[in-house]
Design a protein around this motif. Structure first.
Motif, PDB file in Angstrom:
ATOM      1  N   GLY A  77      30.811 116.157 -11.407  1.00 64.15           N
ATOM      2  CA  GLY A  77      30.112 116.080 -12.685  1.00 64.15           C
ATOM      3  C   GLY A  77      30.912 116.738 -13.794  1.00 64.15           C
ATOM      4  N   GLU A  78      31.686 117.768 -13.436  1.00 64.15           N
ATOM      5  CA  GLU A  78      32.514 118.448 -14.431  1.00 64.15           C
ATOM      6  C   GLU A  78      33.594 117.504 -14.972  1.00 64.15           C
ATOM      7  OE1 GLU A  78      31.790 119.641 -11.471  1.00 64.15           O
ATOM      8  OE2 GLU A  78      30.632 121.476 -11.856  1.00 64.15           O
ATOM      9  N   PHE A  79      34.174 116.720 -14.064  1.00 71.52           N
ATOM     10  CA  PHE A  79      35.179 115.744 -14.491  1.00 71.52           C
ATOM     11  C   PHE A  79      34.547 114.686 -15.383  1.00 71.52           C
ATOM     12  CE2 PHE A  79      37.716 111.808 -13.174  1.00 71.52           C
ATOM     13  CZ  PHE A  79      38.697 112.015 -14.133  1.00 71.52           C
ATOM     14  N   LYS A  80      33.373 114.218 -15.015  1.00 70.23           N
ATOM     15  CA  LYS A  80      32.676 113.221 -15.833  1.00 70.23           C
ATOM     16  C   LYS A  80      32.390 113.785 -17.218  1.00 70.23           C
ATOM     17  CE  LYS A  80      28.455 110.437 -16.078  1.00 70.23           C
ATOM     18  NZ  LYS A  80      27.154 110.103 -15.443  1.00 70.23           N
ATOM     19  N   SER A  81      31.963 115.036 -17.294  1.00 69.52           N
ATOM     20  CA  SER A  81      31.680 115.666 -18.580  1.00 69.52           C
ATOM     21  C   SER A  81      32.954 115.789 -19.414  1.00 69.52           C
ATOM     22  CB  SER A  81      31.065 117.051 -18.355  1.00 69.52           C
ATOM     23  OG  SER A  81      30.825 117.699 -19.579  1.00 69.52           O
ATOM     24  N   TRP A  82      34.074 116.099 -18.759  1.00 67.33           N
ATOM     25  CA  TRP A  82      35.366 116.218 -19.445  1.00 67.33           C
ATOM     26  C   TRP A  82      35.771 114.864 -20.035  1.00 67.33           C
ATOM     27  CZ3 TRP A  82      40.311 114.176 -18.313  1.00 67.33           C
ATOM     28  CH2 TRP A  82      41.406 114.838 -18.889  1.00 67.33           C
ATOM     29  N   ILE A  83      35.527 113.796 -19.282  1.00 62.69           N
ATOM     30  CA  ILE A  83      35.831 112.447 -19.769  1.00 62.69           C
ATOM     31  C   ILE A  83      34.967 112.118 -20.984  1.00 62.69           C
ATOM     32  CG2 ILE A  83      35.560 109.971 -19.236  1.00 62.69           C
ATOM     33  CD1 ILE A  83      38.029 111.104 -17.976  1.00 62.69           C
ATOM     34  N   GLU A  84      33.694 112.432 -20.889  1.00 65.84           N
ATOM     35  CA  GLU A  84      32.759 112.060 -21.953  1.00 65.84           C
ATOM     36  C   GLU A  84      32.947 112.892 -23.215  1.00 65.84           C
ATOM     37  OE1 GLU A  84      28.896 110.323 -19.608  1.00 65.84           O
ATOM     38  OE2 GLU A  84      29.082 112.501 -19.729  1.00 65.84           O
ATOM     39  N   ASN A  85      33.373 114.143 -23.077  1.00 65.81           N
ATOM     40  CA  ASN A  85      33.390 115.056 -24.218  1.00 65.81           C
ATOM     41  C   ASN A  85      34.777 115.413 -24.744  1.00 65.81           C
ATOM     42  OD1 ASN A  85      30.505 115.393 -24.230  1.00 65.81           O
ATOM     43  ND2 ASN A  85      30.734 116.681 -22.418  1.00 65.81           N
ATOM     44  N   GLU A  86      35.804 115.291 -23.902  1.00 66.84           N
ATOM     45  CA  GLU A  86      37.130 115.733 -24.334  1.00 66.84           C
ATOM     46  C   GLU A  86      38.149 114.599 -24.436  1.00 66.84           C
ATOM     47  OE1 GLU A  86      38.976 119.272 -22.986  1.00 66.84           O
ATOM     48  OE2 GLU A  86      37.133 120.112 -22.161  1.00 66.84           O
TER      49      GLU A  86
ATOM     50  N   LYS B 121      43.936 103.426 -11.630  1.00 73.37           N
ATOM     51  CA  LYS B 121      45.126 104.263 -11.833  1.00 73.37           C
ATOM     52  C   LYS B 121      44.882 105.294 -12.931  1.00 73.37           C
ATOM     53  CE  LYS B 121      48.670 100.905 -10.370  1.00 73.37           C
ATOM     54  NZ  LYS B 121      47.811  99.795  -9.954  1.00 73.37           N
ATOM     55  N   LEU B 122      44.264 104.841 -14.026  1.00 74.19           N
ATOM     56  CA  LEU B 122      44.014 105.758 -15.141  1.00 74.19           C
ATOM     57  C   LEU B 122      43.028 106.845 -14.732  1.00 74.19           C
ATOM     58  CD1 LEU B 122      44.438 106.587 -18.048  1.00 74.19           C
ATOM     59  CD2 LEU B 122      42.719 104.899 -18.741  1.00 74.19           C
ATOM     60  N   THR B 123      42.020 106.502 -13.931  1.00 74.39           N
ATOM     61  CA  THR B 123      41.069 107.512 -13.434  1.00 74.39           C
ATOM     62  C   THR B 123      41.796 108.578 -12.633  1.00 74.39           C
ATOM     63  OG1 THR B 123      39.299 105.857 -13.312  1.00 74.39           O
ATOM     64  CG2 THR B 123      38.987 107.881 -12.048  1.00 74.39           C
ATOM     65  N   ALA B 124      42.688 108.163 -11.753  1.00 70.49           N
ATOM     66  CA  ALA B 124      43.444 109.125 -10.933  1.00 70.49           C
ATOM     67  C   ALA B 124      44.325 110.007 -11.805  1.00 70.49           C
ATOM     68  CB  ALA B 124      44.284 108.372  -9.906  1.00 70.49           C
ATOM     69  N   TRP B 125      44.942 109.417 -12.822  1.00 72.53           N
ATOM     70  CA  TRP B 125      45.807 110.192 -13.723  1.00 72.53           C
ATOM     71  C   TRP B 125      44.984 111.211 -14.511  1.00 72.53           C
ATOM     72  CZ3 TRP B 125      46.555 111.178 -18.935  1.00 72.53           C
ATOM     73  CH2 TRP B 125      47.809 111.665 -19.314  1.00 72.53           C
ATOM     74  N   LEU B 126      43.848 110.784 -15.016  1.00 74.02           N
ATOM     75  CA  LEU B 126      42.991 111.693 -15.770  1.00 74.02           C
ATOM     76  C   LEU B 126      42.438 112.800 -14.875  1.00 74.02           C
ATOM     77  CD1 LEU B 126      41.104 109.033 -17.917  1.00 74.02           C
ATOM     78  CD2 LEU B 126      42.678 110.767 -18.796  1.00 74.02           C
ATOM     79  N   LEU B 127      42.134 112.463 -13.624  1.00 74.54           N
ATOM     80  CA  LEU B 127      41.643 113.475 -12.689  1.00 74.54           C
ATOM     81  C   LEU B 127      42.704 114.547 -12.457  1.00 74.54           C
ATOM     82  CD1 LEU B 127      39.418 114.442 -10.756  1.00 74.54           C
ATOM     83  CD2 LEU B 127      40.441 112.979  -8.989  1.00 74.54           C
ATOM     84  N   ARG B 128      43.964 114.132 -12.295  1.00 71.78           N
ATOM     85  CA  ARG B 128      45.046 115.117 -12.133  1.00 71.78           C
ATOM     86  C   ARG B 128      45.149 116.012 -13.367  1.00 71.78           C
ATOM     87  NH1 ARG B 128      50.096 115.594  -9.372  1.00 71.78           N
ATOM     88  NH2 ARG B 128      49.023 114.430  -7.701  1.00 71.78           N
ATOM     89  N   ARG B 129      45.017 115.430 -14.541  1.00 73.25           N
ATOM     90  CA  ARG B 129      45.098 116.229 -15.765  1.00 73.25           C
ATOM     91  C   ARG B 129      43.930 117.209 -15.840  1.00 73.25           C
ATOM     92  NH1 ARG B 129      48.141 116.121 -20.232  1.00 73.25           N
ATOM     93  NH2 ARG B 129      47.303 116.972 -22.165  1.00 73.25           N
ATOM     94  N   PHE B 130      42.743 116.740 -15.503  1.00 71.56           N
ATOM     95  CA  PHE B 130      41.559 117.607 -15.511  1.00 71.56           C
ATOM     96  C   PHE B 130      41.740 118.786 -14.558  1.00 71.56           C
ATOM     97  CE2 PHE B 130      37.601 118.506 -13.126  1.00 71.56           C
ATOM     98  CZ  PHE B 130      36.869 119.129 -14.126  1.00 71.56           C
TER      99      PHE B 130
END
Length: 484
Positions: A187-196, A141-150
C-alpha cells in the motif's frame, strides 16, 4: 567515415536524467531532438537511457556512440528549410531481454527525473505479470522500475507517455495501479505512485518518415561528410504538448528551448486536432492510396483527384465530427495546414508504413469520428466509407509464411503488419464483398461496437468494396460525382 564521437565530439556530456522506452523515429526525431536543443541551449542538461525490448538493432547505436542525425526539411513562412542536426541526447541503449538488471539500476540514480515512452498504442495494454523475472509488457516493466526506485527511497518522477491514446497518462497510471493490485505490492508503494509520481497526458505531432531512399541517402552522406545508419528525416513542424501544472513546467525545464514544447493544464485541443485531423486521415487514406499505386504521401497529394478526395474527407466529414470543445474555425484552419504538410516535397512518407497495426488505428483514431458524424448528420459519410472499404481490401490476406501474412497487389505480395491478419486470412476465404463487410463491421472485438448498426454504413462500405474489387481502387476514388 561513420558518425561517432571521433568524427563528431559531443558538445558536452550530461548526467542521465531520462529513462526512455522506445528507439523509434518519432521519439528520436521529436522528443530527443527537442531535448537535444534544450541541452545545447543550456536549459535542461540531461541525457536519456533508452530501453529496447529486444537486443536486435542496438549494435548500430553502440557503433555510433548513440549519435544520430535528424535532417529537417520543409517550408516555413514561405522559406525553404534544410538543416542537419546531430542529436546527442541518448547516452546508452539497453535491451530489456538481456540487460534488465542494468535497466533497474537506473532507478537508483537520484538524477533520474523523467520517463518517456512510445511503445505504439498496442503497448498501453494490460498483461498479467509475475513479480519474478522480466515483465513482458511495457506497463509491467515500468511498474518494476518504479518499485525499485521506491525501495531505494528516492522521490517520484514525471512520466510522459507519447502513445497516441486519449488521456495516455491517465491510462498508463491505471495500468500501473492494476499491476500493483494484481502483484499484491504494498500500500505504501501504491500511495507513492498516487501522490509522488506525475503521469502527464501528452501529444506529439511531427511527421518523421525515417531514413530516406538509398539514392537520396547517399547524397545526404556526401553533404554531411559521414555515414549515419540512424539518420532520419523530419518535417519542420514540431509539437510536444504535455498536460501538467506549474510544478511540472518548472521540472521540465526543456520547455524553454522551443515554442513547439507546450506544458499546459489542458491539452484537449492539441490532442483532438492531431488525432482526428492528421492521424485519422492518414489511417483512412493509407490503404486507399497504396492500392491506388501511390507509394508516398507527397506523391498522392500531388495528384489532383487524391488531393480533392483528401480535402473533402478532412474538411467535409472529419472536421465537423471533431469534439465540439474545439473551435470549428480552428479545426478547418488546422485541416488546411495538414494538407500542406502532407504535400511536403522533401519527405518520402510511405503509405505502407502507415498501415502498421491498421485495425487498431482504425478503431482508435477514426471510429469516434464516425459515431460523432452520425450523431451530427445521421447519414453515411461516403469518403470515410471508401477509406474503410480500402482497409478491408488491403487486409485481404492471400498467403501465410513463417507466421506472417501477405496481401497481393499488381502481382506482388505485401506484408500485413497487423495483429488481426490471421482473422482476415480466414474471413476473406468467402471472397465476397458483402459477406466480408458484414463479418468485419459487426466484429465488436475490433471496434467496441457493431458498425452495422449505423444506418446505411454497411451497405455503403460493401458497395465501395465490391466496386474496388471489380474496377479498381483508383477508379473508385475518381468517382467523386457520386457525392454531388
Amino acid at each position: 567515415m561513420k558518425l561517432s564521437e571521433a568524427s563528431h565530439p559531443r558538445q558536452e556530456k550530461h548526467p542521465e536524467r531520462i529513462l526512455q522506452f522506445g528507439t523509434g523515429v518519432l521519439l528520436r526525431g521529436l522528443c530527443d531532438f527537442l531535448i537535444d536543443k534544450a541541452n545545447k541551449d543550456g536549459f535542461f542538461k540531461g541525457s536519456a537511457v533508452v530501453v529496447k525490448s529486444m537486443p536486435g538493432g542496438i549494435e548500430v547505436f553502440n557503433e555510433q556512440d548513440n549519435l544520430y542525425t535528424v535532417c529537417v526539411r520543409g517550408v516555413k513562412s514561405g522559406e525553404n528549410i534544410s538543416k542537419n542536426v546531430v542529436c546527442e541526447t541518448i547516452s546508452r541503449v539497453l535491451a530489456a531481454s538481456t540487460q534488465w538488471e542494468e535497466i533497474l539500476k537506473t532507478a537508483e540514480n537520484p538524477n533520474m527525473d523523467v520517463v518517456i515512452s512510445n511503445t505504439t498504442e498496442v503497448g498501453l495494454k494490460y498483461i498479467k505479470e509475475s513479480s519474478e523475472g522480466i515483465p513482458a509488457s511495457f506497463p509491467g516493466k515500468l511498474t518494476a522500475w518504479l518499485l525499485r526506485r521506491f525501495k531505494t527511497g528516492l522521490p517520484g518522477v514525471i512520466i510522459i507517455p507519447t502513445e497516441l491514446v486519449v488521456d495516455n497518462g491517465d491510462v498508463l497510471k491505471d495500468l500501473i495501479l492494476r499491476q500493483i493490485e494484481d502483484q499484491n505490492l504494498s500500500g505504501e508503494f501504491k500511495s507513492w505512485i498516487e501522490n509522488e509520481t506525475n503521469f502527464c497526458n501528452s501529444l506529439v505531432d511531427r511527421i518523421v518518415p525515417g531514413k530516406p531512399a538509398e539514392d537520396e541517402l547517399q547524397e545526404i552522406y556526401k553533404e554531411l561528410g559521414y555515414e549515419d545508419h540512424l539518420l532520419t528525416k523530419s518535417e519542420v513542424y514540431a509539437l510536444w504538448a504535455i498536460q501538467g501544472n506549474e510544478d511540472v513546467r518548472k521540472r521540465l525545464s526543456f520547455e524553454k528551448a522551443d515554442d513547439g514544447i507546450v506544458v499546459a493544464k489542458d491539452i484537449t485541443q492539441y490532442r483532438e486536432l492531431k488525432l482526428r485531423m492528421l492521424n485519422a486521415p492518414h489511417t483512412l487514406m493509407c490503404g486507399l492510396c497504396f492500392l491506388a499505386d501511390f507509394e508516398t504521401v507527397k506523391e498522392a497529394l500531388n495528384n489532383d483527384i487524391i488531393e480533392k478526395f483528401t480535402s473533402n474527407l478532412m474538411l467535409s466529414e472529419l472536421a465537423p465530427a471533431v469534439s465540439p470543445k474545439v473551435d470549428p474555425k480552428v479545426v478547418q484552419r488546422y485541416g488546411r495546414e495538414i494538407i500542406d504538410r502532407f504535400r511536403n516535397p522533401y519527405l518520402d512518407h510511405k503509405w505502407h508504413s502507415i498501415t502498421f497495426q491498421y485495425t487498431m488505428k482504425i478503431q482508435m483514431r477514426t471510429i469516434p469520428l464516425l459515431t460523432r458524424y452520425y450523431e451530427v448528420f445521421g447519414n453515411v459519410p461516403h469518403y470515410f466509407a471508401r477509406g474503410v472499404a480500402a482497409y478491408l481490401l488491403f487486409m485481404k490476406a492471400v498467403k501465410t509464411e513463417n507466421g506472417k501474412y501477405y496481401g497481393e497487389h499488381n502481382g506482388e505480395n505485401y506484408i500485413l503488419n497487423d495483429d488481426q491478419a490471421a482473422w482476415y486470412f480466414e474471413a476473406w476465404k468467402c471472397n465476397d464483398a458483402k459477406e466480408l463487410t458484414k463479418k468485419a463491421l459487426s466484429n465488436t472485438d475490433f471496434w467496441g461496437m457493431d458498425l452495422c448498426s449505423l444506418d446505411g454504413f454497411e451497405d455503403a462500405v460493401a458497395t465501395h468494396l465490391r466496386n474496388m474489387m471489380m474496377i479498381g481502387v483508383k477508379e473508385v476514388i475518381s468517382a467523386l460525382n457520386v457525392f454531388a
